[in-house]
Scaffold this motif. Structure first.
Motif, mmCIF file in Angstrom:
data_model
loop_
_atom_site.group_PDB
_atom_site.id
_atom_site.type_symbol
_atom_site.label_atom_id
_atom_site.label_comp_id
_atom_site.label_asym_id
_atom_site.label_seq_id
_atom_site.Cartn_x
_atom_site.Cartn_y
_atom_site.Cartn_z
ATOM 1 N N ARG A 55 -7.838 -4.766 13.193
ATOM 2 C CA ARG A 55 -9.279 -4.820 13.439
ATOM 3 C C ARG A 55 -9.816 -6.150 12.954
ATOM 4 O O ARG A 55 -9.406 -6.658 11.903
ATOM 5 C CB ARG A 55 -9.980 -3.676 12.705
ATOM 6 C CG ARG A 55 -11.484 -3.590 12.960
ATOM 7 C CD ARG A 55 -12.093 -2.447 12.206
ATOM 8 N NE ARG A 55 -12.014 -2.681 10.748
ATOM 9 C CZ ARG A 55 -12.262 -1.749 9.842
ATOM 10 N NH1 ARG A 55 -12.558 -0.518 10.211
ATOM 11 N NH2 ARG A 55 -12.180 -2.040 8.554
ATOM 12 N N THR A 111 -0.713 5.314 6.032
ATOM 13 C CA THR A 111 -0.646 4.293 4.988
ATOM 14 C C THR A 111 -2.054 3.798 4.702
ATOM 15 O O THR A 111 -2.887 3.711 5.611
ATOM 16 C CB THR A 111 0.232 3.102 5.444
ATOM 17 O OG1 THR A 111 1.512 3.592 5.845
ATOM 18 C CG2 THR A 111 0.414 2.079 4.343
ATOM 19 N N PHE A 163 -3.928 -1.427 10.059
ATOM 20 C CA PHE A 163 -3.875 0.015 9.834
ATOM 21 C C PHE A 163 -2.521 0.549 10.314
ATOM 22 O O PHE A 163 -2.283 0.707 11.510
ATOM 23 C CB PHE A 163 -5.020 0.711 10.574
ATOM 24 C CG PHE A 163 -6.378 0.214 10.150
ATOM 25 C CD1 PHE A 163 -6.994 0.722 9.019
ATOM 26 C CD2 PHE A 163 -7.026 -0.773 10.881
ATOM 27 C CE1 PHE A 163 -8.236 0.263 8.617
ATOM 28 C CE2 PHE A 163 -8.276 -1.241 10.495
ATOM 29 C CZ PHE A 163 -8.874 -0.729 9.354
ATOM 30 N N GLN A 193 0.832 -1.197 0.000
ATOM 31 C CA GLN A 193 0.000 0.000 0.000
ATOM 32 C C GLN A 193 0.871 1.255 0.000
ATOM 33 O O GLN A 193 1.976 1.251 0.553
ATOM 34 C CB GLN A 193 -0.914 0.033 1.241
ATOM 35 C CG GLN A 193 -1.994 -1.030 1.261
ATOM 36 C CD GLN A 193 -3.107 -0.769 0.264
ATOM 37 O OE1 GLN A 193 -2.998 0.064 -0.627
ATOM 38 N NE2 GLN A 193 -4.208 -1.495 0.406
ATOM 39 N N THR A 227 0.587 1.180 15.005
ATOM 40 C CA THR A 227 -0.179 0.296 14.121
ATOM 41 C C THR A 227 -1.260 -0.429 14.919
ATOM 42 O O THR A 227 -1.030 -0.871 16.044
ATOM 43 C CB THR A 227 0.761 -0.733 13.456
ATOM 44 O OG1 THR A 227 1.722 -0.024 12.674
ATOM 45 C CG2 THR A 227 -0.011 -1.687 12.570
ATOM 46 N N THR A 228 -2.438 -0.534 14.331
ATOM 47 C CA THR A 228 -3.545 -1.248 14.969
ATOM 48 C C THR A 228 -4.107 -2.284 14.002
ATOM 49 O O THR A 228 -3.830 -2.249 12.802
ATOM 50 C CB THR A 228 -4.676 -0.286 15.393
ATOM 51 O OG1 THR A 228 -5.161 0.409 14.231
ATOM 52 C CG2 THR A 228 -4.192 0.711 16.431
ATOM 53 N N LYS A 234 -6.480 -4.958 3.984
ATOM 54 C CA LYS A 234 -7.728 -5.663 4.289
ATOM 55 C C LYS A 234 -7.522 -7.177 4.281
ATOM 56 O O LYS A 234 -6.866 -7.736 3.406
ATOM 57 C CB LYS A 234 -8.801 -5.300 3.257
ATOM 58 C CG LYS A 234 -9.167 -3.818 3.256
ATOM 59 C CD LYS A 234 -9.911 -3.429 4.518
ATOM 60 C CE LYS A 234 -10.436 -2.009 4.439
ATOM 61 N NZ LYS A 234 -11.197 -1.615 5.635
ATOM 62 N N ALA A 288 -5.107 1.272 4.130
ATOM 63 C CA ALA A 288 -5.422 0.109 4.955
ATOM 64 C C ALA A 288 -5.147 -1.207 4.224
ATOM 65 O O ALA A 288 -5.288 -1.307 3.008
ATOM 66 C CB ALA A 288 -6.882 0.164 5.387
ATOM 67 N N ASP A 295 -7.754 -6.764 9.551
ATOM 68 C CA ASP A 295 -7.519 -5.544 8.788
ATOM 69 C C ASP A 295 -6.415 -4.797 9.526
ATOM 70 O O ASP A 295 -6.507 -4.592 10.745
ATOM 71 C CB ASP A 295 -8.780 -4.687 8.717
ATOM 72 C CG ASP A 295 -9.879 -5.339 7.881
ATOM 73 O OD1 ASP A 295 -9.560 -6.217 7.060
ATOM 74 O OD2 ASP A 295 -11.060 -4.969 8.059
ATOM 75 N N THR A 325 -11.085 -3.651 17.725
ATOM 76 C CA THR A 325 -9.746 -3.158 17.416
ATOM 77 C C THR A 325 -8.720 -3.738 18.383
ATOM 78 O O THR A 325 -8.998 -3.894 19.575
ATOM 79 C CB THR A 325 -9.710 -1.623 17.489
ATOM 80 O OG1 THR A 325 -10.691 -1.106 16.599
ATOM 81 C CG2 THR A 325 -8.351 -1.085 17.094
ATOM 82 N N SER A 339 -15.367 -5.790 13.924
ATOM 83 C CA SER A 339 -14.819 -4.429 14.027
ATOM 84 C C SER A 339 -14.157 -4.142 15.369
ATOM 85 O O SER A 339 -13.909 -2.987 15.709
ATOM 86 C CB SER A 339 -15.918 -3.376 13.774
ATOM 87 O OG SER A 339 -16.383 -3.503 12.445
#
Length: 199
Positions: free
Chosen positions: A136, A189, A185, A80, A133-134, A193, A191, A183, A143, A141
Motif C-alpha cells: 500500500r 503477519t 501486508f 514481524q 501479499t499486498t 510500515k 504489517a 506498507d 493498494t 492508501s
C-alpha cells in the motif's frame, strides 16, 4: 687410458646435465616470479580506480543522502510476528526490477524469510500465503497486488518447517515507478510500515 677418458666424459656430461637442469629450474622460478609480479601490477590498477569510481558518484549524489541510505533494508530492520508467536517474517529486500514482458520498471521484487519459532502447537493449516501479499502507498492508501501467481513462491507451511528453521520466499508486486516506500501486508503477519524500495 680410453677407460679413464670415457669416465671423465661421463662425469663431465653428468655435470653438464645437472647444470642445465639447475639453469632450467632457475629460469622457471624467475618466470614464476615475473608472472606473479605482472599479476600484482595488473591487479592493482583495476583495484585502485574503483574507490574513485564509487566515491565520485557519491559526491554527485551527496545532496540527497537520505534516499541513498534508506533504500537498503538492514538485517533485522523489518521483522514481524506471524500466527501469533508461532513464527516470524523478516523482509530481506524490496528491490525495483524491470518487468521482462513489458520492459517497464513497475515491479518490486520483495524477498522475505519465514522462521518457525514454535516447537509445538503448529498445525497443517498454519500456512503463509506469500502469493497473497499486498502493498500500500503510505501517502495515498492505494493498494498494489502481485504480478502473477508464477511470480512468487506460493505458500509456506509452518508445519513442514522444523522449529528454529526458516524458509525463504519472494513475490513480485506491481508498483508504479514513482513510489519509493510501501506498507507491506503479508497474510497472518503483522504489517510492515514504510518499507523502502531500492533500485
Amino acid at each position: 687410458m680410453s677407460t679413464f677418458l670415457s669416465g671423465v666424459a661421463v662425469l663431465l656430461s653428468t655435470l653438464a646435465l645437472g647444470c642445465s637442469g639447475y639453469v632450467a629450474y632457475e629460469v622457471f622460478t624467475l618466470r614464476q616470479t615475473l608472472n606473479a609480479t605482472n599479476t600484482v601490477s595488473s591487479t592493482i590498477p583495476t583495484q585502485v580506480p574503483s574507490p574513485t569510481a564509487t566515491t565520485s558518484p557519491q559526491a554527485t549524489v551527496s545532496p540527497s543522502p537520505a534516499t541513498a541510505t534508506t533504500s537498503v533494508i538492514s538485517p533485522g530492520q523489518f521483522l514481524q510476528p506471524a500466527f501469533g508467536k508461532k513464527a516470524e517474517v523478516e523482509l530481506l529486500s524490496a528491490k525495483r526490477i524491470k518487468d521482462p514482458e513489458t520492459g517497464n520498471r513497475d515491479v518490486v521484487n520483495l524477498q522475505m524469510r519465514i522462521r518457525r519459532l514454535a516447537t509445538d502447537g503448529v498445525v497443517g493449516g498454519d500456512i503463509i500465503s506469500v502469493a497473497s501479499t499486498t502493498a500500500r502507498n503510505p501517502d495515498t492508501s492505494v493498494t498494489y497486488k502481485g504480478v502473477a501467481l508464477n511470480r512468487s513462491t506460493g505458500s509456506v507451511s509452518l508445519f513442514q518447517v522444523r522449529p528454529q528453521a526458516s524458509a525463504d520466499a519472494y513475490i513480485w508486486l506491481r508498483v508504479p515507478d514513482s513510489i519509493n516506500n510501501l506498507d507491506i501486508f503479508v497474510p497472518d503477519t503483522a504489517a510492515f510500515k514504510n518499507v523502502p524500495i531500492s533500485n
